[in-house]
Enzyme design. Structure first.
Site, short mmCIF file in Angstrom:
data_model
loop_
_atom_site.label_atom_id
_atom_site.label_comp_id
_atom_site.label_asym_id
_atom_site.label_seq_id
_atom_site.Cartn_x
_atom_site.Cartn_y
_atom_site.Cartn_z
N ASP A 1 17.49 13.12 43.54
CA ASP A 1 16.88 13.13 42.20
C ASP A 1 15.37 13.38 42.34
O ASP A 1 14.68 12.60 42.99
CB ASP A 1 17.16 11.74 41.57
CG ASP A 1 16.59 11.57 40.17
OD1 ASP A 1 15.91 12.48 39.67
OD2 ASP A 1 16.85 10.50 39.58
N HIS B 1 14.27 6.86 36.60
CA HIS B 1 14.23 7.75 37.77
C HIS B 1 13.17 7.32 38.78
O HIS B 1 12.12 6.80 38.42
CB HIS B 1 13.96 9.19 37.33
CG HIS B 1 15.04 9.76 36.48
ND1 HIS B 1 16.17 10.34 36.99
CD2 HIS B 1 15.18 9.80 35.13
CE1 HIS B 1 16.96 10.73 36.01
NE2 HIS B 1 16.38 10.41 34.86
#
Lengths: 552, 552
Positions: free
Chosen positions: A190, A364
């Site tokens: 990610d 995130h």
């Protein structure tokens, strides 16, 4: 034989994640997401990945593995699965959300929907796929460790490293470290927040801010957040219970997620009687009420937006109410949510956003978390995923800092085939791939031509020219030209313009049909050109011109 | 008699500033700005204030006073001045920019354009208007102290308190303090940044960051900023001179501002030979070059955007170049500028934005600066201006903290008449006011109906149905129905849909014309309804349907 890793979506963009792993006759897919259309995709409802490549290799597909239940990871499944007919694997909550989504559009064979547990490997022909728990802004999120004949590849899925997760389900850093000790071929990571230094803040911190904000509120509290943020909702419920406020969940998508999450045991009511129906909202004193709702992005049809504009049937916002917007605007939505905030202030409500306190944290990983995962897994190669080019490049800078040179970091585009050998990585040609537009019931029937037409129509409207010609020779103009327009100018006020336009078209028709041998194509072109020029000169606009010619 | 202050624009919004001061037979106007259209104003080029109220009182207007040369303060003048025919006052640079703007659209009598100096009062019948210097993101900006028969009203214009301005032209805090000692009736104050705590950072700080970033760059440097930010451009020139880089200014609006600013002495070249023509950009080593350009908002046609997509005729971006985006995205532009950044990274350039260092600072006052101005001027009443509702409310909170209760703070909307007496302020009825849309050459000819049509056309396109009927009785269908569509679906792939649609329309026509006495309106309505329903059932889209019926 080499291993191919092909992102068919989710790279060079944020949205519509879909990763393909291929080795010989074995293919596995990770995720099947949607993306919401950019502004210039006029009239488009959703964008999904082009999976022609997979359709042609359908028989090879061993399974579709889902990382978590966000739209950009599961929203494409109702469109994609009927073409792939493969088993779908995911954790309990994820599969609950997948099942609900599939039901909206025809369903899917129940025996192909398979709940897995982290740590329990699934054999998929040449691959062995093992989920590992990660922390993210939705419960039950996982990444996958994929054992291939050439070594292990790890995909983190969306994650942050939250050491104090709300549900106590820690990220399985131990498993990653163990794999790192065994040797990892590549890490797909990610990269959404790769531009941000430091570490993200734990979701738990938001609970404190909410409690603070809620306890200062005197009137009704309305909190808007992403429907799927079950942790956030859990924390709001707990604050409400302590403050003896009843809670009402408003907004279709949030009601659906809350129902699924409760049913599967991912959301717990601190007080079993605290939830109330929307219909009883007005029976309760505002100071005893918390409304949890959708619309944190200012979406025109979402509940908060309707409340702010006074068009929600059951819930109204009053002076003295407190509205907490527990989210961050997705790029492109800043103006919409700004408008909602202005409406709320206009009513006299107090609005608390992320700028005024920690009512939202990202799901995130920032730079230091990304570094941790790289150090633990010690991969030979790095592949940033889930990011726009800027995020991929920021990820590459992190990789460089940690000793990976550019050759060991693959910057992919949609369709890039990353070819991996035990000690080599290269980017080969791109496979057939791209975006498919969903518009109403149509999947892929709206392409660039239709969109270009919509663009022109949206800017200056349409002008239809109608004229009838005689059949015999010589040809004469028997009716018209008449002019109908929409979206061009307010015609009643533009009589002079219309009369002028008719004259221009009539002259253009006469010139053509008085020729000995005239042609339809030339006539149409001549009408188009003369009228277009006339309207440009008079208005500096370029409406779409549609000549309708009949002959009798 | 009371004093009226009426914002015809710039309140409850950011953009198209226009303030009216009216006392008996005297009117003065401050600023005449434009606003750029929101996304849903399809095809609209500009939005300007509705000045019907002023047109009806044209003979009372003593002058139009301009605070500074930004578009949201002067961009409406070419449209508004021809209707008002009043003298326009402003400082030298401001009037230089006004003159250039007016030339684009027909000009204005030279004797009505009047340059004033701060501190030099202008008599305007019952008013005496005195400009005072402020610091802002453009040189030569002023506010106005307006002496009215009921006391002094001060309007700050756009400002920040920059104690170290680039041009050494300090904000005239002394004058404000002196007025404060004499007694001030009301303060109209910039509220753009009223949500932000502390003070803004001086423009001078940006110079240091630019020098830093420039000296680390190896290839070409491209810096994008607002065309009118002359101070920023000055600082970039100085950094370039120190680093011995030549400078090329690219982009129409920046070239124009640089020309005006140099001509009037507001921009100084540290090295007289440092500027080069765009045509010689490729003759100079990238390491010796700085390009100053427009496009800091990702505007599709601006120079930086074209460079990023490789479609600029003279300047290309290469791997190793450094792009500095010295601006902050205006809300709504985040996605556009994000796209440009991604393109630049894709090419291999390094991109430096505000998130990575102080390459931009705001030109508007934060909370502590607003407090300073209130303390210095000690007004009886406060009127936040130049802000959306959220900013006005944040300003009110500041006022409350400083001892003003809500009654002493007017929250206005466009057209609100604020009535002032020597010791009383109230908001009276709103005057005729609103927004006028400019589309091409048309001013005000596009209204809600046209926009609604454009909206529908943009989403699902247009379907034209053509049919011809016989004149005699009984009526018969002699030709058609035919179907033409644009922006609806790709018709070649939708033959079945078109054939079905024709059948539906034919049936609908037959049913109507077989009636003993049929009517055109009913026939049209019936075609519209049946086709609309058919297309919705088949596609879930609602194109605009235009029946074209002829009779022979």
């Amino acid at each position: 034989m080499k291993l191919s890793i092909i992102p068919l979506g989710g790279t060079g963009e944020i949205g519509k994640n879909l990763l393909v792993f291929e080795y010989g006759d074995s293919i596995i897919v990770i995720d099947g997401g949607v993306k919401f259309p950019d502004d210039e995709l006029l009239g488009i409802d959703l964008v999904i990945p082009d999976i022609t490549y997979l359709e042609k290799r359908k028989h090879k597909i061993q399974g579709i593995f889902i990382t978590h239940g966000h739209e950009d990871h599961i929203g494409g499944l109702p469109f994609l699965l009927p073409k792939l007919e493969a088993p779908v694997y995911g954790t309990k909550l994820t599969m609950g959300l997948v099942r609900a989504k599939l039901r909206e559009r025809g369903g899917y064979p129940e025996n192909l929907l398979r709940v897995i547990d982290p740590g329990e490997p699934v054999k998929a022909k040449d691959f062995q796929v093992e989920a590992f728990r990660v922390t993210h802004s939705i419960p039950d999120a996982v990444g996958y460790g994929i054992l291939t004949p050439l070594g292990r590849v790890i995909y983190t899925g969306d994650f942050k490293v939250d050491y104090t997760p709300i549900d106590g389900q820690e990220m399985d850093l131990g498993r990653l470290a163990a794999w790192g000790q065994e040797g990892v071929l590549a890490l797909l990571c990610d990269s959404t927040n790769a531009e941000r230094s430091g570490s993200t803040i734990s979701e738990k911190v938001v609970g404190k801010t909410l409690m603070d904000a809620f306890s200062r509120a005197e009137g009704k509290i309305i909190m808007a957040t992403f429907a799927s943020n079950v942790h956030r909702i859990q924390q709001a419920l707990e604050a409400a219970a302590l403050l003896k406020r009843k809670v009402c969940v408003v907004g279709r998508s949030m009601e659906a997620v809350v129902a699924t999450a409760r049913e599967l045991g991912y959301l717990h009511l601190p007080d079993p009687d605290m939830l109330i129906e929307t219909s009883s909202v007005n029976d309760i004193s505002p100071s005893r009420l918390l409304i949890l709702t959708t619309g944190s992005q200012g979406e025109p049809l979402a509940a908060l937006t309707r409340m702010a504009t006074g068009s929600h049937r059951q819930v109204n916002v009053s002076a003295g109410d407190t509205v907490v917007i527990s989210a961050t605007p997705v790029p492109g939505n800043e103006k919409l949510i700004g408008r909602t905030i202005n409406h709320l202030f206009q009513i006299g409500a107090d609005v608390i956003t992320k700028d005024m306190g920690l009512v939202h944290v990202s799901g995130h990983a920032n730079q230091e978390e990304i570094k941790l995962i790289i150090r633990l897994t010690r991969p030979k190669f790095l592949i940033p995923h889930h990011g726009e080019v800027r995020h991929q490049m920021a990820f590459r800078k992190i990789g460089n800092l940690m000793g990976y040179d550019d050759k060991k970091i693959a910057i992919t585009q949609i369709g890039t085939r990353v070819l991996l050998d035990t000690d080599k990585m290269e980017c080969a040609e791109r496979v057939e791939s791209g975006s498919v537009f969903v518009d109403g019931l149509g999947i892929g029937d709206v392409g660039q031509i239709v969109l270009r037409d919509r663009q022109q129509l949206s800017q200056d409207g349409v002008v239809v020219v109608v004229a009838a010609l005689s059949k015999g020779s010589p040809t004469t103009l028997v009716s018209g030209p008449d002019i109908i327009s929409r979206g061009f100018t307010f015609m009643k006020e533009a009589e002079e313009l219309v009369e002028g336009a008719k004259k221009v078209v009539a002259a253009s028709i006469e010139t053509q049909i008085n020729k000995e041998r005239w042609e339809w194509g030339v006539l149409r072109g001549s009408i188009h050109e003369s009228l277009s020029q006339y309207l440009w000169d008079k208005t500096r606009r370029r409406p779409m011109i549609l000549p309708v010619l009949l002959q009798f």
